[in-house]
Scaffold this motif. Structure first.
Motif, mmCIF file in Angstrom:
data_model
loop_
_atom_site.group_PDB
_atom_site.id
_atom_site.type_symbol
_atom_site.label_atom_id
_atom_site.label_comp_id
_atom_site.label_asym_id
_atom_site.label_seq_id
_atom_site.Cartn_x
_atom_site.Cartn_y
_atom_site.Cartn_z
ATOM 1 N N ALA A 274 0.854 -1.188 0.000
ATOM 2 C CA ALA A 274 0.000 0.000 0.000
ATOM 3 C C ALA A 274 0.891 1.239 0.000
ATOM 4 O O ALA A 274 1.912 1.289 0.695
ATOM 5 N N HIS A 275 0.523 2.229 -0.788
ATOM 6 C CA HIS A 275 1.369 3.424 -0.885
ATOM 7 C C HIS A 275 0.533 4.603 -1.356
ATOM 8 O O HIS A 275 -0.531 4.438 -1.949
ATOM 9 N N ILE A 276 1.018 5.801 -1.037
ATOM 10 C CA ILE A 276 0.455 7.018 -1.603
ATOM 11 C C ILE A 276 1.168 7.242 -2.919
ATOM 12 O O ILE A 276 2.380 7.451 -2.964
ATOM 13 N N ALA A 277 0.421 7.143 -4.010
ATOM 14 C CA ALA A 277 1.024 7.231 -5.334
ATOM 15 C C ALA A 277 1.266 8.683 -5.714
ATOM 16 O O ALA A 277 0.332 9.488 -5.729
ATOM 17 N N ALA B 37 -10.062 14.925 15.867
ATOM 18 C CA ALA B 37 -11.220 14.237 16.448
ATOM 19 C C ALA B 37 -11.796 13.224 15.464
ATOM 20 O O ALA B 37 -12.182 12.111 15.857
ATOM 21 N N LEU B 38 -11.857 13.585 14.190
ATOM 22 C CA LEU B 38 -12.348 12.656 13.172
ATOM 23 C C LEU B 38 -11.437 11.429 13.083
ATOM 24 O O LEU B 38 -11.911 10.299 12.952
ATOM 25 N N ALA B 39 -10.134 11.681 13.158
ATOM 26 C CA ALA B 39 -9.184 10.566 13.110
ATOM 27 C C ALA B 39 -9.386 9.641 14.305
ATOM 28 O O ALA B 39 -9.381 8.414 14.165
ATOM 29 N N LEU B 40 -9.583 10.228 15.479
ATOM 30 C CA LEU B 40 -9.776 9.425 16.691
ATOM 31 C C LEU B 40 -11.057 8.603 16.598
ATOM 32 O O LEU B 40 -11.105 7.454 17.062
ATOM 33 N N ASP B 41 -12.092 9.184 15.957
ATOM 34 C CA ASP B 41 -13.342 8.442 15.754
ATOM 35 C C ASP B 41 -13.121 7.174 14.936
ATOM 36 O O ASP B 41 -13.880 6.209 15.042
ATOM 37 N N LEU C 91 -0.685 11.548 10.863
ATOM 38 C CA LEU C 91 -1.651 10.462 10.965
ATOM 39 C C LEU C 91 -1.140 9.282 10.155
ATOM 40 O O LEU C 91 -0.562 9.472 9.076
ATOM 41 N N SER C 92 -1.368 8.089 10.648
ATOM 42 C CA SER C 92 -1.044 6.882 9.899
ATOM 43 C C SER C 92 -2.316 6.070 9.718
ATOM 44 O O SER C 92 -3.065 5.850 10.671
ATOM 45 N N SER C 93 -2.553 5.632 8.485
ATOM 46 C CA SER C 93 -3.727 4.824 8.203
ATOM 47 C C SER C 93 -3.475 3.391 8.657
ATOM 48 O O SER C 93 -2.337 3.014 8.953
ATOM 49 N N PRO C 94 -4.514 2.553 8.717
ATOM 50 C CA PRO C 94 -4.304 1.153 9.089
ATOM 51 C C PRO C 94 -3.321 0.439 8.172
ATOM 52 O O PRO C 94 -2.666 -0.522 8.576
ATOM 53 N N THR D 21 1.126 7.543 5.539
ATOM 54 C CA THR D 21 1.360 8.675 6.434
ATOM 55 C C THR D 21 0.858 9.967 5.828
ATOM 56 O O THR D 21 1.130 10.279 4.667
ATOM 57 N N PHE D 22 0.138 10.740 6.659
ATOM 58 C CA PHE D 22 -0.382 12.043 6.267
ATOM 59 C C PHE D 22 0.116 13.090 7.251
ATOM 60 O O PHE D 22 0.047 12.888 8.465
#
Length: 203
Positions: free
Chosen positions: A43-46, A167-171, A190-193, A197-198
């Protein structure tokens, strides 16, 4: 992110999810388990780089040390595309299409793209050699610790209200890790599952 829209384009050749902001197309989400992609592609950010000639740019990239993932091919309304892995180990794509199907700077997204790797100078030189100039809206930074083993492009975006985004990320079960960017602005990571990385910065 607040204000982003996600929708499947039924006319798209691979039925990818298109991402828009303020009426501008800013990205998409593809299923890497599909037949188009080689098995095991992480998985990667293209990071798509617009070029005049994908085939010629691919040859230059390979000559400068890149590895081929997907040879140049015609991708419907997306134009002609190739996907490679740069000498640092990060996945990127080259795109040859008309201007109406490109990301618009008016969208303001991304603010920039960040390549985190062990040798940012070498990575910068590779892209400059392939493109003839250093790519705009990019930063090359040194990765440390466990992140050094997984070179990747990371997305940097701007938000007016960091608390709302956190807060949205924590949700969604993701915790924001505070940091300041190279200009000293407050923000967080932020890191996705999937491990993407964002970087979210104060607008």
């Amino acid at each position: 992110m607040p204000g982003w829209d996600f929708a499947v384009d039924g006319n798209d050749w691979q039925k990818a999810v298109k991402v828009s902001a303020g009426g501008h197309r800013i990205g998409g989400v593809s299923d890497l388990t599909g037949p188009l992609y080689p098995a095991g592609l992480p998985a990667h950010i293209a990071f798509y780089l617009a070029v005049e000639d994908v085939d010629a740019a691919t040859d230059r990239a390979l000559g400068a040390g890149a590895r081929l993932v997907l040879a140049p091919f015609d991708a419907g309304d997306q134009g002609r595309i190739a996907t490679l892995i740069d000498p640092a180990g990060a996945v990127f794509s080259l795109g040859q299409t008309d201007e109406t199907n490109r990301w618009s700077p008016a969208a303001g997204v991304p603010e920039d793209m960040i390549l985190a790797c062990t040798d940012p100078g070498r990575a910068r030189d590779f892209y400059a050699a392939m493109l003839g100039t250093a790519p705009g809206r990019t930063r090359f930074v040194r990765a440390h610790g466990s992140e050094a083993s997984a070179p990747r492009w990371e997305l940097s975006i701007v938000a007016d209200d960091l608390d709302v985004v956190a807060a949205l990320a924590l949700d969604h079960g993701r915790e924001a890790r505070g940091e300041r960017d190279h200009d000293g602005r407050p923000g967080f990571r932020l890191s996705s599952p999937e491990g993407l990385t964002f970087h979210v910065r104060k607008g």
